[in-house]
Structures are given as structure tokens and as C-alpha cells.
Design a protein around this motif. Sequence first.
Motif, PDB file in Angstrom:
ATOM      1  N   GLY A  27       2.643 -42.358 -18.131  1.00 48.34           N
ATOM      2  CA  GLY A  27       1.200 -42.516 -18.309  1.00 48.34           C
ATOM      3  C   GLY A  27       0.409 -41.807 -17.230  1.00 48.34           C
ATOM      4  N   ARG A  28      -0.770 -41.345 -17.605  1.00 48.43           N
ATOM      5  CA  ARG A  28      -1.603 -40.544 -16.705  1.00 48.43           C
ATOM      6  C   ARG A  28      -2.173 -41.352 -15.535  1.00 48.43           C
ATOM      7  NH1 ARG A  28      -4.614 -41.838 -21.127  1.00 48.43           N
ATOM      8  NH2 ARG A  28      -6.756 -42.543 -20.769  1.00 48.43           N
ATOM      9  N   HIS A  29      -2.222 -42.672 -15.652  1.00 50.18           N
ATOM     10  CA  HIS A  29      -2.791 -43.500 -14.582  1.00 50.18           C
ATOM     11  C   HIS A  29      -1.765 -43.894 -13.524  1.00 50.18           C
ATOM     12  CE1 HIS A  29      -6.538 -43.734 -16.777  1.00 50.18           C
ATOM     13  NE2 HIS A  29      -5.893 -44.149 -17.853  1.00 50.18           N
ATOM     14  N   ASP A  30      -0.494 -43.716 -13.828  1.00 50.32           N
ATOM     15  CA  ASP A  30       0.590 -44.093 -12.903  1.00 50.32           C
ATOM     16  C   ASP A  30       0.733 -43.014 -11.834  1.00 50.32           C
ATOM     17  OD1 ASP A  30       3.107 -44.404 -11.625  1.00 50.32           O
ATOM     18  OD2 ASP A  30       3.873 -45.527 -13.334  1.00 50.32           O
ATOM     19  N   ARG A  31       0.431 -43.379 -10.594  1.00 49.67           N
ATOM     20  CA  ARG A  31       0.508 -42.431  -9.481  1.00 49.67           C
ATOM     21  C   ARG A  31       1.593 -42.846  -8.496  1.00 49.67           C
ATOM     22  NH1 ARG A  31      -4.471 -42.340 -11.494  1.00 49.67           N
ATOM     23  NH2 ARG A  31      -5.549 -40.358 -11.665  1.00 49.67           N
ATOM     24  N   THR A  32       2.758 -43.182  -9.052  1.00 46.89           N
ATOM     25  CA  THR A  32       3.901 -43.539  -8.221  1.00 46.89           C
ATOM     26  C   THR A  32       4.855 -42.352  -8.160  1.00 46.89           C
ATOM     27  OG1 THR A  32       5.108 -44.449 -10.102  1.00 46.89           O
ATOM     28  CG2 THR A  32       3.727 -45.982  -8.845  1.00 46.89           C
ATOM     29  N   ALA A  33       5.717 -42.373  -7.159  1.00 44.46           N
ATOM     30  CA  ALA A  33       6.673 -41.282  -6.978  1.00 44.46           C
ATOM     31  C   ALA A  33       7.559 -41.101  -8.206  1.00 44.46           C
ATOM     32  CB  ALA A  33       7.526 -41.533  -5.738  1.00 44.46           C
ATOM     33  N   GLU A  34       7.883 -42.198  -8.891  1.00 48.78           N
ATOM     34  CA  GLU A  34       8.735 -42.117 -10.081  1.00 48.78           C
ATOM     35  C   GLU A  34       8.059 -41.368 -11.222  1.00 48.78           C
ATOM     36  OE1 GLU A  34       7.950 -45.533  -8.912  1.00 48.78           O
ATOM     37  OE2 GLU A  34       9.468 -45.099  -7.401  1.00 48.78           O
ATOM     38  N   ASN A  35       6.735 -41.278 -11.199  1.00 43.25           N
ATOM     39  CA  ASN A  35       5.994 -40.614 -12.274  1.00 43.25           C
ATOM     40  C   ASN A  35       5.435 -39.267 -11.822  1.00 43.25           C
ATOM     41  OD1 ASN A  35       5.159 -40.653 -14.999  1.00 43.25           O
ATOM     42  ND2 ASN A  35       3.113 -41.283 -14.416  1.00 43.25           N
ATOM     43  N   ARG A  36       5.967 -38.733 -10.740  1.00 41.02           N
ATOM     44  CA  ARG A  36       5.486 -37.432 -10.264  1.00 41.02           C
ATOM     45  C   ARG A  36       6.042 -36.297 -11.118  1.00 41.02           C
ATOM     46  NH1 ARG A  36       5.996 -34.551  -4.383  1.00 41.02           N
ATOM     47  NH2 ARG A  36       4.802 -32.744  -4.999  1.00 41.02           N
ATOM     48  N   ARG A  37       7.229 -36.492 -11.663  1.00 43.12           N
ATOM     49  CA  ARG A  37       7.869 -35.480 -12.513  1.00 43.12           C
ATOM     50  C   ARG A  37       7.094 -35.374 -13.821  1.00 43.12           C
ATOM     51  NH1 ARG A  37      10.057 -31.612 -14.503  1.00 43.12           N
ATOM     52  NH2 ARG A  37      12.228 -31.373 -15.079  1.00 43.12           N
TER      53      ARG A  37
END
Length: 166
Positions: free
Chosen positions: A17-27
Motif C-alpha cells: 500500500g502507498r501509505h505504508d512507509r516501513t522498510a519492508e514496503n520500500r521495495r
Amino acid sequence: SEVKPIIGAELYIAPKGRHDRTAENRRNYHIILLAKNNQGYQNLMKMISISYLEGFYYKPRIDWETLQKYHEGIICTSACVEGEISQLLLNGEEEKAERRALDYQKLFGSDYYLEIQVHPGLKDQDKSNEGIVKISRKLAIPLVAANDAHYINKEDAFAQDVLMMI
């Protein structure tokens, strides 16, 4: 002869999701979106705006929710080796790649294409192309051949570098 421009963009899809700014969602996964009419152009501009205003995390990003909301009038391709389908194939997740290709086909209908590219010497590209061709044949999703070109003339390399720095 008359020139008909095709307006489009390569966007980034945030898997969580576009709102998730965690390291796991950087890819991010790459995706190609092309406007086929005025509605598509308006939706493309909306998605690009959302990618910067709501999804920016290292790069401007959209997500599946954004695609679902603004897909009308858009032609979509699975993009380069950094696209979601290719990445799933490279990770050995063939069944998941097929399911995701079907998700995209369901959303975009006949305006969804699986993309292959040929860049000699890139083993991942060859493996990805092989899997994409297999999915295309199995699911009757048409193929499109593309190339990762950022400029045509060698003397334009400096301008491209400057553009990327901006």
C-alpha cells in the motif's frame, strides 16, 4: 505523416500500500501505464499526483487500490524485469505470478499486456521472459515487446543524467 503521441508513464507499485512507509514496503514493482483516451489521460495524471502526494517513500508510489480506482482508459503492461510478474517468476513463484497476471487482466481487460524485453547478457531477463511467455500462452494474455530506452542518441546521455539528478 501524422504523429500520434502515446502519453504514459512507468510508475512504482508499493506492495503493502502507498501509505505504508516501513522498510519492508520500500521495495517497489514497476508498471507501465499508457493513456488510450482523454479519460485515461486524466486518470494517469491523477495516479501520478497520488504517487507523489500520498505514496512518496524514497520514490513516488501507487498501489493496487489506486489502480482499481483509476484504471479506466488505461493500457497496462507488466513492465520490465522489475515488474511484479517478473519478480514473482524470478523468485520461483510461478503460480502466484499467474494469479497476479489474471488480477491485472481482470482489471484492465483486453488493455493488459505481458511485457518482454531483450537485453543481451542479463540472465534474470532471459529467465523472466521465459516465464512470461509461458504465462502468456497459458492464460491467453497478449505479449508486447519493449526495450528500456532512456534516450536515442549517444550525445543525449549527459542530458539524461542531468534530468535524473533533478
